[in-house]
Design a protein around this motif. Structure first.
Motif, PDB file in Angstrom:
ATOM      1  N   MET A  97       0.796  -1.266  -0.031  1.00  0.00           N
ATOM      2  CA  MET A  97      -0.052   0.001   0.094  1.00  0.00           C
ATOM      3  C   MET A  97       1.077   1.285  -0.197  1.00  0.00           C
ATOM      4  N   THR A  98       0.353   2.079  -1.502  1.00  0.00           N
ATOM      5  CA  THR A  98       1.746   2.895  -1.354  1.00  0.00           C
ATOM      6  C   THR A  98       1.073   4.514   0.179  1.00  0.00           C
ATOM      7  N   SER A  99       2.156   4.815   0.752  1.00  0.00           N
ATOM      8  CA  SER A  99       1.741   6.074   2.302  1.00  0.00           C
ATOM      9  C   SER A  99       2.297   7.148   1.698  1.00  0.00           C
ATOM     10  N   SER A 100       2.847   7.420   0.358  1.00  0.00           N
ATOM     11  CA  SER A 100       2.975   8.854   0.183  1.00  0.00           C
ATOM     12  C   SER A 100       3.490   9.434  -1.335  1.00  0.00           C
ATOM     13  N   VAL A 101       2.668   9.905  -2.082  1.00  0.00           N
ATOM     14  CA  VAL A 101       3.203   9.938  -3.693  1.00  0.00           C
ATOM     15  C   VAL A 101       3.713  11.474  -3.975  1.00  0.00           C
ATOM     16  N   THR A 102       4.813  11.638  -4.040  1.00  0.00           N
ATOM     17  CA  THR A 102       5.421  13.525  -4.716  1.00  0.00           C
ATOM     18  C   THR A 102       4.895  13.628  -5.968  1.00  0.00           C
ATOM     19  N   VAL A 103       4.354  14.550  -6.052  1.00  0.00           N
ATOM     20  CA  VAL A 103       4.443  15.033  -7.674  1.00  0.00           C
ATOM     21  C   VAL A 103       4.615  16.682  -8.254  1.00  0.00           C
ATOM     22  N   ARG A 104       5.602  16.071  -9.210  1.00  0.00           N
ATOM     23  CA  ARG A 104       5.802  17.904  -9.646  1.00  0.00           C
ATOM     24  C   ARG A 104       5.201  18.324 -10.532  1.00  0.00           C
ATOM     25  N   VAL A 105       5.389  19.411 -10.210  1.00  0.00           N
ATOM     26  CA  VAL A 105       4.148  20.211 -11.038  1.00  0.00           C
ATOM     27  C   VAL A 105       4.713  21.763 -11.218  1.00  0.00           C
ATOM     28  N   PRO A 106       4.577  22.304 -12.907  1.00  0.00           N
ATOM     29  CA  PRO A 106       5.553  23.334 -13.687  1.00  0.00           C
ATOM     30  C   PRO A 106       4.663  24.826 -13.582  1.00  0.00           C
ATOM     31  N   GLY A 107       5.223  25.704 -12.821  1.00  0.00           N
ATOM     32  CA  GLY A 107       4.550  27.358 -13.106  1.00  0.00           C
ATOM     33  C   GLY A 107       4.166  27.123 -14.935  1.00  0.00           C
ATOM     34  N   LYS A 108       3.778  29.090 -14.646  1.00  0.00           N
ATOM     35  CA  LYS A 108       3.574  29.175 -16.263  1.00  0.00           C
ATOM     36  C   LYS A 108       4.152  30.715 -16.600  1.00  0.00           C
ATOM     37  N   VAL A 109       3.923  30.483 -18.030  1.00  0.00           N
ATOM     38  CA  VAL A 109       4.073  32.028 -18.320  1.00  0.00           C
ATOM     39  C   VAL A 109       3.451  32.484 -19.669  1.00  0.00           C
ATOM     40  N   ASN A 110       2.194  33.751 -19.764  1.00  0.00           N
ATOM     41  CA  ASN A 110       1.431  32.830 -20.700  1.00  0.00           C
ATOM     42  C   ASN A 110       2.122  34.372 -21.895  1.00  0.00           C
ATOM     43  N   LEU A 111       1.966  33.451 -23.162  1.00  0.00           N
ATOM     44  CA  LEU A 111       2.498  34.002 -24.336  1.00  0.00           C
ATOM     45  C   LEU A 111       1.655  34.683 -24.485  1.00  0.00           C
ATOM     46  N   GLN A 112       0.550  34.367 -24.942  1.00  0.00           N
ATOM     47  CA  GLN A 112      -0.499  35.338 -25.327  1.00  0.00           C
ATOM     48  C   GLN A 112      -2.043  35.595 -24.317  1.00  0.00           C
ATOM     49  N   LEU A 113      -1.927  36.682 -23.743  1.00  0.00           N
ATOM     50  CA  LEU A 113      -3.011  36.718 -22.931  1.00  0.00           C
ATOM     51  C   LEU A 113      -4.017  37.578 -23.569  1.00  0.00           C
ATOM     52  N   SER A 114      -4.928  37.340 -24.278  1.00  0.00           N
ATOM     53  CA  SER A 114      -5.881  38.516 -24.861  1.00  0.00           C
ATOM     54  C   SER A 114      -7.613  38.658 -24.326  1.00  0.00           C
ATOM     55  N   VAL A 115      -7.408  39.305 -23.607  1.00  0.00           N
ATOM     56  CA  VAL A 115      -9.258  39.579 -22.528  1.00  0.00           C
ATOM     57  C   VAL A 115      -9.789  39.724 -23.051  1.00  0.00           C
ATOM     58  N   GLY A 116     -11.021  39.089 -23.496  1.00  0.00           N
ATOM     59  CA  GLY A 116     -12.275  40.171 -23.535  1.00  0.00           C
ATOM     60  C   GLY A 116     -13.545  40.664 -23.382  1.00  0.00           C
ATOM     61  N   PRO A 117     -14.519  40.671 -23.850  1.00  0.00           N
ATOM     62  CA  PRO A 117     -15.507  40.544 -22.590  1.00  0.00           C
ATOM     63  C   PRO A 117     -15.798  40.954 -20.935  1.00  0.00           C
ATOM     64  N   LEU A 118     -16.581  40.798 -20.050  1.00  0.00           N
ATOM     65  CA  LEU A 118     -16.466  40.966 -19.085  1.00  0.00           C
ATOM     66  C   LEU A 118     -17.288  39.784 -19.155  1.00  0.00           C
ATOM     67  N   ARG A 119     -18.115  38.883 -18.197  1.00  0.00           N
ATOM     68  CA  ARG A 119     -19.004  38.309 -18.874  1.00  0.00           C
ATOM     69  C   ARG A 119     -19.829  38.152 -17.380  1.00  0.00           C
ATOM     70  N   ASP A 120     -21.506  37.373 -17.596  1.00  0.00           N
ATOM     71  CA  ASP A 120     -22.271  37.938 -17.096  1.00  0.00           C
ATOM     72  C   ASP A 120     -21.751  37.238 -15.054  1.00  0.00           C
ATOM     73  N   ASP A 121     -20.824  36.115 -15.353  1.00  0.00           N
ATOM     74  CA  ASP A 121     -20.616  35.139 -14.482  1.00  0.00           C
ATOM     75  C   ASP A 121     -19.225  36.250 -13.685  1.00  0.00           C
ATOM     76  N   GLY A 122     -19.084  37.181 -14.614  1.00  0.00           N
ATOM     77  CA  GLY A 122     -17.374  38.050 -13.453  1.00  0.00           C
ATOM     78  C   GLY A 122     -16.524  37.468 -13.800  1.00  0.00           C
ATOM     79  N   TYR A 123     -16.282  36.358 -14.764  1.00  0.00           N
ATOM     80  CA  TYR A 123     -15.148  35.998 -15.757  1.00  0.00           C
ATOM     81  C   TYR A 123     -15.507  36.509 -17.029  1.00  0.00           C
ATOM     82  N   HIS A 124     -14.271  37.143 -17.376  1.00  0.00           N
ATOM     83  CA  HIS A 124     -13.258  37.665 -18.569  1.00  0.00           C
ATOM     84  C   HIS A 124     -13.439  36.337 -20.038  1.00  0.00           C
ATOM     85  N   ASP A 125     -13.556  36.735 -21.078  1.00  0.00           N
ATOM     86  CA  ASP A 125     -12.831  35.500 -22.046  1.00  0.00           C
ATOM     87  C   ASP A 125     -11.786  35.599 -22.658  1.00  0.00           C
TER      88      ASP A 125
END
Ligand code: C5P
Length: 299
Positions: A1-29
């Motif tokens: 039985m596994t008693s611990s699991v380690t996961v490695r995960v990267p950060g990101k950079v956005n190469l294009q971040l184009s922000v569209g209109p504000l939506r009704d749910d408070g997010y932008h497309d």
């Protein structure tokens, strides 16, 4: 039985971040081109009766340990999906800047999903994990996938993009973070003040071609972040940091996501070193890396 699991995960950079209109749910497309880079957090899930979290690393004190911690929320969502009150101690070792615009919190959530799925023997598919990830935050699904991908909707609907070769990056880290909702709010405010209407965003052909051809100068010219003026408005010193990198020959320079980390595209690993030295006096700390790299993986 596994008693611990380690996961490695990267950060990101956005190469294009184009922000569209504000939506009704408070997010932008968005049209959001994510690129996973070699700044990694590690999340270990250790067998335990209840769900707790502990953070290690220089910036550990800046990470919330309560209900706001996205890794705990991810583990809780996974347990709810499995319909069992599973527990785990999550130990997060941070290298991705906290609240830096590199999706460090989202990365930890994605890693927690993969680690707990393995620890608890659930065997969910990547599709299942991507669905849970999308409910946790707009950037969480990409941290599962890694590589380079275009996100649409609020950024969670992902299509991988073909990339040739490796790109070299330098990151200038700033003191303190910027709040993502505040930066989006400032973007709306600036647009309104300028009488600009947000248009419907589309993937840049020039950017896609540069990625496909491994064309670093072409990529440098097509980097774009609609949140950058807002981030600079909230943190004026970022304008100077960007200028220092440009003056030193960066192929491209932009604020990463909602900032305040600034990302610089270098011609080569040697040029990245040169840029790092030049940027040291213009920010809190400098780290270099490369991309693309894979998403969350068990190590
Ligand atoms: O999805 P996530 O929780 O990471 O988003 C944080 C905040 O960023 C949202 O509450 C919203 O204010 C802003 N946001 C947005 N449009 C997006 C993604 C995020 O306005 N597509």
């Amino acid at each position: 039985m596994t008693s611990s699991v380690t996961v490695r995960v990267p950060g990101k950079v956005n190469l294009q971040l184009s922000v569209g209109p504000l939506r009704d749910d408070g997010y932008h497309d968005l049209v959001n081109v994510f690129h996973a880079v070699s700044l990694f957090d590690e999340v270990t899930a250790v067998e335990a009766a209840t769900l707790t979290v502990r953070v290690e690393g220089d910036s550990a004190g800046l990470v919330p340990l309560d209900g706001d911690n996205l890794a705990i929320r991810a583990a809780r969502a996974l347990a709810a999906r499995a319909g069992r009150p599973y527990g785990a101690e999550l130990v997060i070792r941070k290298s991705i800047p906290v609240a830096g615009g590199m999706a460090g919190g989202s990365a930890d959530a994605a890693a927690a999903l993969v680690a707990c799925d393995r620890l608890w023997g659930l065997g969910l598919t990547q599709r299942d994990l991507l669905d849970i990830a999308a409910d946790l935050g707009s950037d969480v699904p990409f941290a599962l996938l890694g590589g380079t991908a275009v996100g649409t909707g609020r950024g969670e609907m992902l299509t991988p993009l073909p990339v040739r070769g490796t790109f070299f990056w330098v990151f200038a880290l700033a003191d303190g973070g910027l709040s993502t909702p505040q930066v989006y709010g400032e973007c709306d405010r600036l647009r309104e003040a300028a009488g600009e209407r947000a248009c419907w965003p589309a993937l840049s052909d020039q950017l896609a071609a540069a990625l496909r051809d491994g064309d670093a100068p072409g990529l440098g010219k097509s980097l774009v972040n609609d949140l950058q003026p807002a981030a600079i408005m909230l943190r004026r010193s970022l304008a100077r940091t960007l200028q220092v990198g440009r003056d030193r020959g960066a192929l491209g320079a932009l604020v990463s996501g909602s900032g305040p980390t600034c990302a610089f595209l270098a011609e080569s690993a040697e040029h990245a070193l040169d840029l790092s030295v030049a940027l040291k006096s213009a920010c809190r700390a400098v780290v270099s890396g490369y991309g693309p790299v894979p998403g969350a993986v068990v190590v």
